[in-house]
Design a protein around this motif. Structure first.
Motif, PDB file in Angstrom:
ATOM      1  N   GLU A  98     -37.711 -54.040   9.342  1.00  0.00           N
ATOM      2  CA  GLU A  98     -37.725 -55.497   9.359  1.00  0.00           C
ATOM      3  C   GLU A  98     -36.697 -56.147   8.447  1.00  0.00           C
ATOM      4  OE1 GLU A  98     -42.238 -56.746  10.694  1.00  0.00           O
ATOM      5  OE2 GLU A  98     -41.594 -57.160   8.650  1.00  0.00           O
ATOM      6  N   ALA A  99     -36.267 -55.490   7.392  1.00  0.00           N
ATOM      7  CA  ALA A  99     -35.386 -56.155   6.434  1.00  0.00           C
ATOM      8  C   ALA A  99     -34.449 -55.156   5.784  1.00  0.00           C
ATOM      9  CB  ALA A  99     -36.208 -56.867   5.356  1.00  0.00           C
ATOM     10  N   ILE A 100     -33.345 -55.693   5.310  1.00  0.00           N
ATOM     11  CA  ILE A 100     -32.398 -54.907   4.542  1.00  0.00           C
ATOM     12  C   ILE A 100     -31.837 -55.800   3.435  1.00  0.00           C
ATOM     13  CG2 ILE A 100     -30.318 -55.447   5.907  1.00  0.00           C
ATOM     14  CD1 ILE A 100     -29.718 -52.358   5.721  1.00  0.00           C
ATOM     15  N   LEU A 101     -31.658 -55.249   2.264  1.00  0.00           N
ATOM     16  CA  LEU A 101     -31.119 -55.992   1.122  1.00  0.00           C
ATOM     17  C   LEU A 101     -29.839 -55.305   0.687  1.00  0.00           C
ATOM     18  CD1 LEU A 101     -31.389 -58.249  -0.928  1.00  0.00           C
ATOM     19  CD2 LEU A 101     -32.945 -56.813  -2.258  1.00  0.00           C
ATOM     20  N   GLY A 102     -28.708 -55.969   0.949  1.00  0.00           N
ATOM     21  CA  GLY A 102     -27.423 -55.303   0.861  1.00  0.00           C
ATOM     22  C   GLY A 102     -26.781 -55.228  -0.501  1.00  0.00           C
ATOM     23  N   ARG A 342     -31.102 -59.535   5.245  1.00  0.00           N
ATOM     24  CA  ARG A 342     -30.957 -59.717   6.690  1.00  0.00           C
ATOM     25  C   ARG A 342     -32.047 -58.904   7.373  1.00  0.00           C
ATOM     26  NH1 ARG A 342     -27.166 -56.634   3.976  1.00  0.00           N
ATOM     27  NH2 ARG A 342     -26.351 -55.613   5.839  1.00  0.00           N
ATOM     28  N   THR A 343     -32.084 -58.989   8.700  1.00  0.00           N
ATOM     29  CA  THR A 343     -33.024 -58.152   9.436  1.00  0.00           C
ATOM     30  C   THR A 343     -32.260 -57.167  10.309  1.00  0.00           C
ATOM     31  OG1 THR A 343     -35.075 -58.131  10.705  1.00  0.00           O
ATOM     32  CG2 THR A 343     -33.349 -59.639  11.481  1.00  0.00           C
ATOM     33  N   LYS A 344     -33.001 -56.319  11.002  1.00  0.00           N
ATOM     34  CA  LYS A 344     -32.431 -55.234  11.771  1.00  0.00           C
ATOM     35  C   LYS A 344     -32.737 -55.419  13.260  1.00  0.00           C
ATOM     36  CE  LYS A 344     -33.340 -52.330   7.749  1.00  0.00           C
ATOM     37  NZ  LYS A 344     -34.254 -51.361   7.127  1.00  0.00           N
ATOM     38  N   PRO A 345     -31.949 -54.832  14.135  1.00  0.00           N
ATOM     39  CA  PRO A 345     -32.181 -54.995  15.582  1.00  0.00           C
ATOM     40  C   PRO A 345     -33.562 -54.552  16.031  1.00  0.00           C
ATOM     41  CG  PRO A 345     -30.033 -54.016  15.171  1.00  0.00           C
ATOM     42  CD  PRO A 345     -30.745 -54.047  13.845  1.00  0.00           C
ATOM     43  N   ALA A 346     -34.171 -53.614  15.321  1.00  0.00           N
ATOM     44  CA  ALA A 346     -35.508 -53.157  15.703  1.00  0.00           C
ATOM     45  C   ALA A 346     -36.502 -54.307  15.751  1.00  0.00           C
ATOM     46  CB  ALA A 346     -35.992 -52.081  14.727  1.00  0.00           C
TER      47      ALA A 346
END
Length: 537
Positions: A98-102, A342-346
């Motif tokens: 659901e999320a990514i923190l870059g 951001r979020t992910k395509p899943a």
């Protein structure tokens, strides 16, 4: 509340047998507190007792003793990163699809990629936060026993009121112990009965489960919690029922025993308590969600105020970190974005038309302009769809109290975080029915799921199965700190369900089954020889 008092109270709490924070507060132990810091004075006054209770609630929202920064509760990590809600949210969301923190701070990338170890400072910060809160609650409970109240001359209606405060502290402690169960399995254990200065023993996951269950059931049947919806943002009986529902729904994971029937029992209590779905889904995540119809859906919020709960964790993080590039900060009620989340395509694939579809109103919270919809680069903010779920703007379009529009800094939001809400309980009820629980019905389960969908304009389902529940929980509850727990419960966290950069590779890969638990931080095992390490670490 007097600043010296709260710092000294923290020291009193930490002396209750929990050693995780000792290194962060050594200098406080060398100070001579003034008269106002004396527990015998504070706990003779019901007004000051209520102020101490307020600090227990605030521990979820603030990161230190001063705000927004400069006097942190814990050390070993930047104060903003150390906030309870922020640390918990990160472990529940950026470890999932659901999320990514870059950002590249410290060992944060290894949390994104499920490659953490027992020295990871972000894992340690969440662990430390949990046990710091347990320690604070223990001290409050210890100081407000019937014997202490009598000794200090507090009786009658005042004593009854303080007993309600004490029950709330027990519920907040149970909430933190549940977080420990879910994230770490077993762990150190202490209550108000612990002797001052002793090293806490280790309790297994099953033992901690039994304690939390017994506490919550006692609070439901014999103790003085407020009735549901008695006062917004207070830990009342509906909060206890919701937590019991969550405990029982995950019992197969925690103890190896299906407790779906018990989950239905307590979900039914919440469903009968008078909560209603907010007509407009977006109102749940705005600066006035404590005043609009959103408050009728929110069972337990972590309350924020742009003027009185200032810090760089919590909702400040959740409002600022997803903003940047083409998102105008003013539209979110802030002075600028941090360009991280951001979020992910899943996640976006679960909606009709992906992130740009219009059938489901929840899709309007995805922002795609100028964004690569795929997460091709972990650290690039342009890589992945953005999410504008949380805003420091009211339902009428007005900025929050600290917004530039109101003459403020534009830093700190008023938006409350909805930790528990009705839609979650409706979906838990349906899941418990599908997992074979007694006391519910398939027809009611379908109706409750479709009510959640209808609120956002999604088409009704003709029938439901367990995979439908997992998908609907993602659509309804994304970025609300449920996803890791949900994926583990459905057997979709470590293997057979991959997403971008899981395991450290772009396309994702299966990871070790032991990743369903985080390690006990080495910093605590060094000072507490009673603590074993979780398997795989």
């Amino acid at each position: 509340m007097n600043q010296k008092f709260t710092r000294t109270l923290g020291m009193l709490a930490l002396a209750a047998g929990l050693t995780t924070m000792a290194s962060s507060c050594t200098k406080d132990l060398d100070q001579v507190p003034d008269y106002s810091a004396n527990a015998e004075v504070v706990y003779r006054d019901p007004i000051q007792i209520k102020q101490v209770l307020a600090r227990l609630y605030a521990t979820f929202a603030v990161s230190g003793q001063r705000g927004p920064a400069g006097a942190p509760d814990i050390s070993g990590i930047d104060e903003g990163f150390s906030n309870y809600l922020r640390t918990y949210w990160q472990l529940q969301e950026i470890t999932t699809d659901e999320a990514i923190l870059g950002w590249n701070d410290g060992n944060l990338p290894s949390v994104n990629t499920l490659q953490w170890n027992a020295d990871n400072e972000f894992v340690r910060a969440c662990y430390d936060r949990i046990y710091y809160q347990v320690a604070l609650c223990n001290e409050f409970i210890r100081q407000t026993s019937d014997a202490k109240l009598s000794e200090r001359g507090i009786g009658g209606t005042e004593a009854t009121t303080v007993r309600t405060y004490r029950a709330e502290a027990r519920l907040l402690r149970a909430l933190s112990y549940w977080h420990a169960i879910d994230l770490f399995g077993g762990g150190p254990f202490a209550t108000e009965e612990a002797s001052i200065g002793t090293t806490p023993p280790y309790k297994t996951r099953a033992e901690l489960f039994a304690f939390v269950e017994s506490e919550l059931k006692a609070l439901d049947t014999t103790e003085g919690l407020l009735a549901p919806r008695g006062e917004y943002a207070r830990a009342d009986k509906a909060v206890a029922w919701t937590l019991l529902t969550k405990l029982y729904l995950n019992a197969q994971v925690y103890t190896g025993t299906n407790r779906a029937t018990d989950a239905i029992t307590y979900a039914n209590k919440v469903l009968a308590a008078g909560y209603t779905l907010t007509p407009d889904y977006t109102f749940l995540f705005l600066a006035d969600n404590d005043k609009t119809a959103a408050r009728n859906e929110i069972i337990f919020p972590i309350a924020f105020d742009g003027l009185s709960t200032q810090g760089y964790g919590g909702m400040t993080f959740l409002v600022h970190a997803p903003v940047g590039r083409a998102i105008p900060p003013a539209s979110i009620g802030i002075n600028g974005g941090w360009g991280g989340l951001r979020t992910k395509p899943a996640l976006t694939r679960l909606f009709p038309g992906g992130a740009t579809g219009t059938t489901d109103k929840r899709q309007t919270l995805f922002f795609t302009k100028g964004q690569n919809p795929n997460v091709d680069t972990l650290g690039a903010f342009s890589s992945g769809v953005l999410v504008t779920k949380y805003k420091n703007v009211t339902s009428t379009g007005k900025g929050g109290k600290d917004s530039n529009e109101q003459g403020g800094s534009g830093d700190f939001p008023d938006t409350d975080f909805p930790m528990f809400r009705l839609a979650d309980v409706q979906l838990m009820y349906a899941e418990a029915v599908l997992r074979g629980g007694a006391g519910g019905s398939q027809a009611q389960a379908l109706a409750l799921v479709n009510a959640v969908r209808a609120r956002s304009g999604a088409a009704a389902l003709a029938s439901i199965a367990l995979p439908d529940i997992l998908d609907e929980r993602a659509r309804e509850l994304f970025w609300e700190a449920h996803r890791r727990t949900d994926l583990i419960r459905f057997g979709k966290f470590t293997t057979g369900n991959n997403w971008a950069f899981k395991g450290g590779v772009k396309e994702g890969r299966d990871v070790e089954p032991t990743r369903v638990l985080f390690p006990i931080p080495n910093t605590d095992r060094v000072v507490n020889p009673n603590l074993p390490q979780n398997p795989g670490y």
